[in-house]
Design an enzyme around this catalytic site. Structure first.
Site, PDB file in Angstrom:
ATOM      1  N   PHE A 138     -34.257 -33.602  -9.369  1.00  0.00           N
ATOM      2  CA  PHE A 138     -33.074 -32.780  -9.558  1.00  0.00           C
ATOM      3  C   PHE A 138     -32.742 -33.093  -7.530  1.00  0.00           C
ATOM      4  CE2 PHE A 138     -36.167 -31.872 -12.858  1.00  0.00           C
ATOM      5  CZ  PHE A 138     -35.272 -31.618 -13.868  1.00  0.00           C
ATOM      6  N   CYS A 246     -25.473 -40.671  -9.487  1.00  0.00           N
ATOM      7  CA  CYS A 246     -26.213 -39.701 -10.093  1.00  0.00           C
ATOM      8  C   CYS A 246     -25.262 -39.363 -11.906  1.00  0.00           C
ATOM      9  CB  CYS A 246     -27.005 -38.840  -9.867  1.00  0.00           C
ATOM     10  SG  CYS A 246     -28.272 -39.290  -8.207  1.00  0.00           S
ATOM     11  N   LYS A 249     -23.539 -42.824 -13.583  1.00  0.00           N
ATOM     12  CA  LYS A 249     -24.392 -43.201 -13.822  1.00  0.00           C
ATOM     13  C   LYS A 249     -25.288 -43.082 -15.493  1.00  0.00           C
ATOM     14  CE  LYS A 249     -28.279 -43.723 -11.600  1.00  0.00           C
ATOM     15  NZ  LYS A 249     -29.935 -43.972 -12.535  1.00  0.00           N
TER      16      LYS A 249
HETATM   17  C1  UGA Z   1     -26.311 -34.373  -8.318  1.00  0.00           C
HETATM   18  C2  UGA Z   1     -27.371 -33.580  -9.487  1.00  0.00           C
HETATM   19  O1  UGA Z   1     -26.959 -31.903  -8.670  1.00  0.00           O
HETATM   20  C3  UGA Z   1     -28.776 -33.428  -9.093  1.00  0.00           C
HETATM   21  O2  UGA Z   1     -29.968 -31.953  -9.153  1.00  0.00           O
HETATM   22  C4  UGA Z   1     -29.615 -34.974  -9.188  1.00  0.00           C
HETATM   23  O3  UGA Z   1     -31.186 -34.520  -9.118  1.00  0.00           O
HETATM   24  C5  UGA Z   1     -29.161 -35.741  -8.817  1.00  0.00           C
HETATM   25  O4  UGA Z   1     -27.405 -35.551  -9.289  1.00  0.00           O
HETATM   26  C6  UGA Z   1     -29.800 -37.346  -9.044  1.00  0.00           C
HETATM   27  O5  UGA Z   1     -30.037 -37.369 -10.246  1.00  0.00           O
HETATM   28  O6  UGA Z   1     -30.685 -37.334  -8.305  1.00  0.00           O
HETATM   29  P1  UGA Z   1     -25.801 -35.636  -6.381  1.00  0.00           P
HETATM   30  O7  UGA Z   1     -25.365 -36.433  -7.042  1.00  0.00           O
HETATM   31  O8  UGA Z   1     -26.855 -35.619  -5.067  1.00  0.00           O
HETATM   32  O9  UGA Z   1     -26.465 -34.611  -7.408  1.00  0.00           O
HETATM   33  O10 UGA Z   1     -24.300 -34.327  -6.426  1.00  0.00           O
HETATM   34  P2  UGA Z   1     -23.855 -32.718  -7.141  1.00  0.00           P
HETATM   35  O11 UGA Z   1     -23.393 -32.111  -5.666  1.00  0.00           O
HETATM   36  O12 UGA Z   1     -24.298 -32.409  -8.212  1.00  0.00           O
HETATM   37  O13 UGA Z   1     -22.223 -33.971  -6.973  1.00  0.00           O
HETATM   38  C7  UGA Z   1     -22.085 -34.482  -7.766  1.00  0.00           C
HETATM   39  C8  UGA Z   1     -20.343 -34.932  -7.622  1.00  0.00           C
HETATM   40  O14 UGA Z   1     -19.753 -33.379  -8.504  1.00  0.00           O
HETATM   41  C9  UGA Z   1     -19.732 -34.705  -6.538  1.00  0.00           C
HETATM   42  O15 UGA Z   1     -18.604 -35.661  -6.359  1.00  0.00           O
HETATM   43  C10 UGA Z   1     -18.818 -33.411  -6.447  1.00  0.00           C
HETATM   44  O16 UGA Z   1     -18.184 -34.037  -5.842  1.00  0.00           O
HETATM   45  C11 UGA Z   1     -18.447 -32.945  -7.708  1.00  0.00           C
HETATM   46  N1  UGA Z   1     -18.474 -31.558  -7.750  1.00  0.00           N
HETATM   47  C12 UGA Z   1     -19.285 -30.983  -8.686  1.00  0.00           C
HETATM   48  C13 UGA Z   1     -16.924 -31.036  -8.539  1.00  0.00           C
HETATM   49  O17 UGA Z   1     -16.610 -31.886  -8.855  1.00  0.00           O
HETATM   50  N2  UGA Z   1     -17.201 -29.715  -8.954  1.00  0.00           N
HETATM   51  C14 UGA Z   1     -18.356 -29.306  -8.943  1.00  0.00           C
HETATM   52  O18 UGA Z   1     -18.316 -28.233  -9.074  1.00  0.00           O
HETATM   53  C15 UGA Z   1     -19.210 -29.372  -8.170  1.00  0.00           C
END
Ligand code: UGA
Length: 416
Positions: A138, A246, A249
């Site tokens: 995670f 993530c 996908k």
């Molecule tokens: C995500 C999950 O948060 C992790 O828990 C998980 O382990 C990981 O995928 C994975 O499957 O390996 P990550 O892709 O690194 O982590 O990034 P996030 O911080 O979750 O953000 C994902 C996207 O959502 C980003 O583009 C971010 O800008 C966007 N986001 C996130 C928003 O637009 N609004 C939010 O409130 C939060």
């Protein structure tokens, strides 16, 4: 404990580092010679805060193949499971790695850490080795070390006593709940977690689109919505959509797995549709403010899918960039870490050496990634029109400096 990790990507390197910090003897298998050379030299082939220093200190052994690893007590598969064209998960790398481990004849439990569709561990991996398990990760990019060192929960999807015992010993020092379940439940937990978070973001985006029209700011709304303890404040930040390796996908793979079993997922369909449409909201604001994009010089600030990473996979900068170029804009891009990566993704990108250089002479700018340094810029350095895809900048300071500020999801502005 002797731990063997197959796959020297983001998850493999982070897991290897943290298991070594916990006192285990770790070997990392990385087939790619140039990645291996980088890792052996103490450098990471990607940017992740604090990880390079931790990797160097952890003294993890790097080997070229599973066959070259010493007999371990436990093996983790941390290989990629990218999307196929139809959105389903491509298990080629996982199957090849599992077959290689199987060929060693080890007794060590084989643990799937890669994100895989429900049923993969039991249906594909279990037939190849005497013992296997599923232990989803995670980790967030940009906070991977913290997430690995101090997880919120550890999920152990086990099939037998051997796998259960070895994994419980490995995670015996964590202070969070360690939940023991079956592998298919563990696989579903991973998909459902990412789908839930992506759904919250898409919901906030949709609310933001309404806020934009009714004349209020989505951050004000969602911060008060999040005060309800049943909702909470996290992952409610509206913007130009979610990117990364993530969320897109995994939501597609869950949808595809469901569809292959005849289960409809209209909610997931809507989440993905919202995410596709959301970059267009920023481009529409820009075109309306400038009265068309043809011949306009626009600075695109932020190319990484989120701050604190050089990762551009599924970055919302790409659809924004393409839409602006297609509409005739002359786009200059800047990112503190991801310029090279974005250039590799799109042909002909013009990169500026700094944010100031990108802004110089521009008619407008679009902020796609919330890099802290963008908030430090002198408001006077910004062009007359600022479109903030993440409502990251100081709107008051920019307006005081005479700029026209348009925030996605911020309806407190009138488009002249
Ligand atoms: C995500 C999950 O948060 C992790 O828990 C998980 O382990 C990981 O995928 C994975 O499957 O390996 P990550 O892709 O690194 O982590 O990034 P996030 O911080 O979750 O953000 C994902 C996207 O959502 C980003 O583009 C971010 O800008 C966007 N986001 C996130 C928003 O637009 N609004 C939010 O409130 C939060």
């Amino acid at each position: 404990m002797k731990v063997c990790i197959v796959g020297g990507g983001f998850v493999g390197v982070t897991s290897a580092t943290v298991f070594a910090e916990w006192g285990h003897e770790v070997q990392l298998v990385e087939m790619d010679a140039s990645r291996r050379a980088e890792l052996e030299a103490g450098r990471l082939p990607f940017y992740e805060i604090g990880l390079e220093e931790a990797w160097r200190a952890a003294s993890v052994g790097v080997v070229a193949s599973v066959g070259k690893a010493a007999t371990p007590d436990v093996v983790f598969l941390c290989v990629g499971t990218p999307s196929k064209a139809d959105g389903s998960a491509d298990l080629r790398f996982l199957e090849a790695a599992a077959a290689e481990v199987s060929a060693q004849g080890w007794d060590a439990p084989l643990v799937v850490k890669s994100t895989v569709p429900p049923g993969t561990t039991v249906g594909v991996v279990a037939a190849l080795v005497p013992s296997c398990a599923m232990n989803p990760e995670f980790l967030r990019e940009g906070c991977a070390l913290r997430d690995a060192r101090e997880p919120d929960r550890v999920v152990l999807g086990v099939m037998d006593e051997a796998g259960s015992a070895v994994l419980q010993e490995l995670y015996s020092t964590v202070s969070c709940p360690v939940v023991v379940t079956d592998p298919t439940t563990a696989e579903m937990v991973k998909y459902a977690s990412n789908a839930m978070l992506a759904t919250r973001v898409a919901f906030a985006n949709e609310v933001g689109n309404v806020c934009q029209s009714v004349g209020v700011n989505v951050d004000d709304v969602m911060s008060m919505v999040g005060l309800d303890f049943r909702i909470g404040p996290h992952f409610l930040k509206a913007g130009v959509g979610f990117g990364g390796s993530c969320f897109p996908k995994d939501v597609k793979a869950l949808r595809s797995a469901a569809s292959s079993m005849g289960v409809a997922t209209p909610l997931l369909d809507a989440v993905l549709a919202n995410n596709e449409a959301q970059p267009g909201v920023a481009v529409e604001l820009l075109a309306a403010a400038l009265g068309g994009l043809d011949g306009q010089r626009v600075a695109l600030l932020g190319l990484a899918f989120k701050p604190d990473t050089s990762d551009v996979r599924e970055t919302r900068a790409l659809p924004i960039y393409s839409a602006m170029v297609d509409a005739g804009a002359d786009v200059v891009c800047y990112d503190p870490k991801a310029g090279k990566e974005f250039s590799a993704l799109v042909e002909g990108v013009v990169l500026a050496a700094s944010a100031e250089a990108a802004l110089e002479g521009a008619d407008a700018c679009v902020v796609q990634t919330e890099w802290p340094e963008f908030r430090e810029l002198d408001p006077a350095a910004f062009p007359p029109v600022v479109v903030d895809g993440r409502r990251h900048l100081d709107r008051g300071a920019l307006e005081k400096a005479g700029k026209r500020y348009f925030g996605v999801g911020d309806g407190r502005q009138a488009i002249a």
